[in-house]
Structures are given as structure tokens and as C-alpha cells.
Scaffold this active site. Structure first.
Site, PDB file in Angstrom:
ATOM      1  N   CYS A  89       8.669  -1.388   9.187  1.00 33.27           N
ATOM      2  CA  CYS A  89       7.308  -1.566   8.664  1.00 33.27           C
ATOM      3  C   CYS A  89       6.350  -0.882   9.640  1.00 33.27           C
ATOM      4  O   CYS A  89       6.292  -1.250  10.818  1.00 33.27           O
ATOM      5  CB  CYS A  89       6.979  -3.048   8.539  1.00 33.27           C
ATOM      6  SG  CYS A  89       5.317  -3.332   7.930  1.00 33.27           S
ATOM      7  N   GLY A  90       5.619   0.113   9.147  1.00 36.53           N
ATOM      8  CA  GLY A  90       4.744   0.908  10.021  1.00 36.53           C
ATOM      9  C   GLY A  90       3.507   0.141  10.446  1.00 36.53           C
ATOM     10  O   GLY A  90       3.193   0.058  11.641  1.00 36.53           O
ATOM     11  N   HIS A  91       2.780  -0.432   9.480  1.00 35.54           N
ATOM     12  CA  HIS A  91       1.559  -1.159   9.871  1.00 35.54           C
ATOM     13  C   HIS A  91       1.955  -2.362  10.727  1.00 35.54           C
ATOM     14  O   HIS A  91       1.257  -2.712  11.671  1.00 35.54           O
ATOM     15  CB  HIS A  91       0.738  -1.573   8.641  1.00 35.54           C
ATOM     16  CG  HIS A  91       1.045  -2.936   8.116  1.00 35.54           C
ATOM     17  ND1 HIS A  91       2.064  -3.191   7.229  1.00 35.54           N
ATOM     18  CD2 HIS A  91       0.499  -4.145   8.424  1.00 35.54           C
ATOM     19  CE1 HIS A  91       2.113  -4.496   6.986  1.00 35.54           C
ATOM     20  NE2 HIS A  91       1.175  -5.090   7.684  1.00 35.54           N
ATOM     21  N   HIS A 222       9.438  -0.592  -2.922  1.00 37.26           N
ATOM     22  CA  HIS A 222       8.006  -0.324  -2.930  1.00 37.26           C
ATOM     23  C   HIS A 222       7.663   0.763  -3.954  1.00 37.26           C
ATOM     24  O   HIS A 222       8.493   1.634  -4.238  1.00 37.26           O
ATOM     25  CB  HIS A 222       7.540   0.189  -1.559  1.00 37.26           C
ATOM     26  CG  HIS A 222       7.696  -0.789  -0.435  1.00 37.26           C
ATOM     27  ND1 HIS A 222       8.891  -1.364  -0.095  1.00 37.26           N
ATOM     28  CD2 HIS A 222       6.782  -1.269   0.448  1.00 37.26           C
ATOM     29  CE1 HIS A 222       8.714  -2.173   0.944  1.00 37.26           C
ATOM     30  NE2 HIS A 222       7.444  -2.128   1.293  1.00 37.26           N
ATOM     31  N   ASP A 248      -0.847  -2.788  -0.436  1.00 42.54           N
ATOM     32  CA  ASP A 248      -1.069  -2.604   0.998  1.00 42.54           C
ATOM     33  C   ASP A 248      -2.530  -2.217   1.256  1.00 42.54           C
ATOM     34  O   ASP A 248      -3.044  -1.290   0.624  1.00 42.54           O
ATOM     35  CB  ASP A 248      -0.125  -1.492   1.500  1.00 42.54           C
ATOM     36  CG  ASP A 248       0.066  -1.534   3.003  1.00 42.54           C
ATOM     37  OD1 ASP A 248      -0.853  -1.973   3.713  1.00 42.54           O
ATOM     38  OD2 ASP A 248       1.144  -1.103   3.459  1.00 42.54           O
ATOM     39  N   CYS A 252       0.000   2.381   4.800  1.00 39.41           N
ATOM     40  CA  CYS A 252       1.434   2.098   4.771  1.00 39.41           C
ATOM     41  C   CYS A 252       2.223   3.126   5.599  1.00 39.41           C
ATOM     42  O   CYS A 252       2.349   4.300   5.209  1.00 39.41           O
ATOM     43  CB  CYS A 252       1.964   2.067   3.334  1.00 39.41           C
ATOM     44  SG  CYS A 252       3.625   1.422   3.254  1.00 39.41           S
ATOM     45  N   GLY A 253       2.765   2.662   6.704  1.00 36.50           N
ATOM     46  CA  GLY A 253       3.464   3.579   7.620  1.00 36.50           C
ATOM     47  C   GLY A 253       4.749   4.136   7.050  1.00 36.50           C
ATOM     48  O   GLY A 253       5.007   5.343   7.129  1.00 36.50           O
ATOM     49  N   THR A 254       5.573   3.252   6.469  1.00 31.40           N
ATOM     50  CA  THR A 254       6.827   3.769   5.906  1.00 31.40           C
ATOM     51  C   THR A 254       6.544   4.531   4.614  1.00 31.40           C
ATOM     52  O   THR A 254       7.251   5.489   4.288  1.00 31.40           O
ATOM     53  CB  THR A 254       7.827   2.620   5.660  1.00 31.40           C
ATOM     54  OG1 THR A 254       7.200   1.584   4.895  1.00 31.40           O
ATOM     55  CG2 THR A 254       8.335   2.038   6.977  1.00 31.40           C
TER      56      THR A 254
HETATM   57  O1  PYC Z   1       3.247  -0.021   6.817  1.00 32.79           O
HETATM   58  O2  PYC Z   1       5.360   0.407   6.455  1.00 32.79           O
HETATM   59  C1  PYC Z   1       4.340  -0.229   6.227  1.00 32.79           C
HETATM   60  C2  PYC Z   1       4.352  -1.294   5.196  1.00 32.79           C
HETATM   61  C3  PYC Z   1       5.396  -1.711   4.443  1.00 32.79           C
HETATM   62  C4  PYC Z   1       4.927  -2.718   3.613  1.00 32.79           C
HETATM   63  C5  PYC Z   1       3.605  -2.905   3.884  1.00 32.79           C
HETATM   64  N1  PYC Z   1       3.270  -2.019   4.853  1.00 32.79           N
END
Ligand code: PYC
Length: 332
Positions: A89-91, A222, A248, A252-254
Site C-alpha cells: 500500500c503506497g499511501h 482495485h 481513495d 493511490c501509490g500502488t
Molecule cells: O496507496 O497503494 C495505495 C492504496 C491502496 C489502497 C488504498 N491506497
């Protein structure tokens, strides 16, 4: 019996992050992927009690810090959120690393740098600070790749869509503007949630991606609705759906990693180029295609994502087994 969890709450680019700094269970496993399986098998009530109502909400996410399993890493992270324990999870990473560093829970071996174990692999972090505050976190992520293209689905009450599936730490169904989907301005958050549930179900019926190196990472979790940017200096905007009802608040990082792999595979972005991604609420991450790579024979990229997080306070949470809602509940 009352369980106490000491948390640092905050957000990354608007999306919630709950660092569970006290109360983490001891886990079995030689890797964070194995520890993730152990947590899901024995301690999933901790996730639901901290993420679901009444102690959390539809967007809640966060995680625990664990001692690393490898000599060359600083810390391990286990993510929790409403839909489960994500491989990456990036965030969440940006928030957990920020709060962990700011409160002395993570001690880097090298100033400004960390190597972090997550269930999806090992990621590199470069961070900047001013005094006690961490001002930015850049994640060099696990390899991302385009897993499938042109999956044709017909969404009842909306119309046909052609969807691609890309991996950036989780698998994303990516919907670009086409036919009935004119762009995010056309759809409010409630409609996006309804449509995303349908898209995920329809794509899943046709294609189940499995990570080439870790079969516990599988399935489209997702949905990323891509669009043109709204603000100056941005390259794209998205709305990412996860769990049952979440959009989100961060870019969203991923999801950004998956989108970078998607754009590279389509010839729309090149290694070395950056891509400023806007979220549904207008917050931003800086994405970059660091380099191309090979993932078990698949063409892949190493993406990076940069952003920042803010802690909003300490939160000591009780989970009392006398409470009928001790495991939490969802209204879906
Ligand atoms: O930032 O990767 C992310 C992420 C995954 C689900 C919510 N945010």
C-alpha cells in the site's frame, strides 16, 4: 476482556493511515508474506475491529511495524484496511514511515534512507525531514507490470467497457475514458462506487491474475478510473476504488505504480519520465518510471511514488469483548 491498541492516526494526501504502534500480535513467518498469512488466519479480528465501524470507517487503512526478517532491511510493514491485508500500500507506506520516523519507532541505519519489507517484496525509501517532521517520502516500489489488456465487459445500466489489468503491488482493473465513461466529472462518488463493484465482479469472472513469484498475491482487488488532469502541472487524475465502498482520497501509490506500468507498456511513457498523479480530491503524488526490468520473464518496470503525510493525533483504542460490535461491522 479489553484489548488496548495505541495508535498514531493521520493521513497521506487525504487518505487515512492508522499506525498501530502498540498492541501488534507476535506473528509466525520467515517473510512478511508469510506473516501476512499468519495474521489473516489468527488475528484478522484486529483488522476488522480497528478498520470497520464503529472504530473505523469505509476508507480506514493503516498497519503495524515489525522487526525485519532480513539483515539488509530496517523494518517490516503489515498493512491493514477494510478489504484485508494488502500485499503493498503506497499511501499507507508513506504514512506509516512518516509517523514511525517522527516518533522514533523506526531507526534508519543510513540517514534519509530505509529498506522496508512488505508482503509484496522489498521496497526502498528515501525521505527528507525538517527538524522532527518528515516532509517527503519517496518509495521505490516492487516491479509493476501490465497483466492483461482489452478485457471486454458489459456493465448493466452503463454499457460496454474495455478494461486492462495492471499490477503495482495490487492488481488494478484500469478503465480509460471510452464510450459510456466520459471522465470523472460525469460520475459522482456514489455512482463510481456502484460501477466499480460491477466492474470488479465482471473482470474477475473473466481473468484472475496471479503474481509470478508469490501465488498468495492474486485477483483484481482495485478499480482505477483514469482521466485527464484537472490542475496545472499534473499529468493525469484517477479515482481508485477499493474494499466495498472506498474511493481513495490519495492518488493511490500502488494504483499509480500500476498506471505507470500500463502507460509504459502502451508506449505513452518512457523510463526516466515522471507522471504527476492527481487524486479524486486533487491531492498529488509524483510518480516516476525509474527503469525497466524483468519479472519472471514478463516485461516490467520499477516505479517510484513520492508524497507526504500528516499525523493528526494519538488514539488509544479499546476493543472490549463485552461490546457486541467488538469485531466491528460494515454497512454495505
Ligand atoms: O496507496 O497503494 C495505495 C492504496 C491502496 C489502497 C488504498 N491506497
Amino acid at each position: 476482556m479489553r484489548h488496548t491498541f495505541f495508535c498514531i492516526d493521520g493521513h497521506t494526501a487525504g487518505n487515512p493511515v492508522r499506525l498501530v504502534a502498540g498492541g501488534a500480535p507476535l506473528l509466525r513467518g520467515a517473510t512478511m508474506s508469510e506473516r501476512r498469512q499468519d495474521f489473516l488466519a489468527r488475528f484478522d479480528w484486529i483488522r476488522t475491529s480497528l478498520c470497520f465501524e464503529p472504530r473505523g470507517h469505509d476508507m480506514m487503512s493503516g498497519g503495524f511495524l515489525y522487526p525485519p526478517t532480513q539483515d539488509d532491511t530496517d523494518v517490516g510493514i503489515l498493512f491493514i484496511e477494510t478489504s484485508g491485508c494488502l500485499p503493498m500500500c503506497g499511501h499507507g507506506t508513506i504514512g506509516l514511515v512518516t509517523f514511525g520516523l517522527e516518533h522514533g519507532l523506526i531507526q534508519p541505519r543510513e540517514p534519509g534512507r530505509l529498506r522496508v519489507e512488505v508482503p509484496a517484496g522489498v521496497i526502498d525509501i528515501a525521505f527528507t525531514s525538517e527538524g522532527d517532521r518528515v516532509t517527503s517520502v519517496k518509495i521505490t516500489n516492487v516491479p509493476a507490470y501490465l497483466a492483461a489488456t482489452d478485457i471486454a465487459i458489459d456493465v448493466p445500466g452503463f454499457g460496454p467497457l474495455s478494461v486492462d489489468v495492471s499490477y503495482g503491488g495490487n492488481y488494478y482493473a484500469i478503465v480509460e475514458p471510452q464510450g459510456a465513461y466520459k471522465g470523472l466529472e460525469d460520475l459522482g462518488a456514489a455512482r463510481l462506487i456502484d460501477l466499480s463493484q460491477e466492474v470488479r465482479t465482471l473482470v474477475t469472472a473473466k481473468f484472475e491474475p496471479v503474481h509470478p513469484l508469490d501465488p498468495t498475491i492474486r485477483g483484481v482487488s482495485h478499480v482505477l478510473w483514469a482521466d485527464k488532469p484537472r490542475g496545472d502541472g499534473a499529468d493525469g487524475r484517477n479515482a481508485v476504488f477499493y474494499g466495498d465502498k472506498a474511493i481513495d482520497r490519495s492518488p493511490c501509490g500502488t494504483g499509480t505504480s500500476a498506471r505507470l506500468a500500463h502507460l509504459v507498456a502502451k508506449g505513452k511513457l518512457r523510463p526516466g519520465e515522471r507522471f504527476v498523479h492527481e487524486s479524486y480530491i486533487g491531492s498529488r503524488f509524483i510518480g516516476r518510471v525509474e527503469k525497466t526490468t524483468d519479472l519472471a520473464g514478463q516485461a516490467a518496470i520499477i516505479p517510484s511514488i513520492e508524497g507526504s503525510a500528516i499525523a493528526t493525533g494519538f488514539n488509544t483504542i479499546w476493543v472490549d469483548r463485552a461490546d457486541v460490535f467488538w469485531k466491528g461491522f460494515q454497512v454495505v
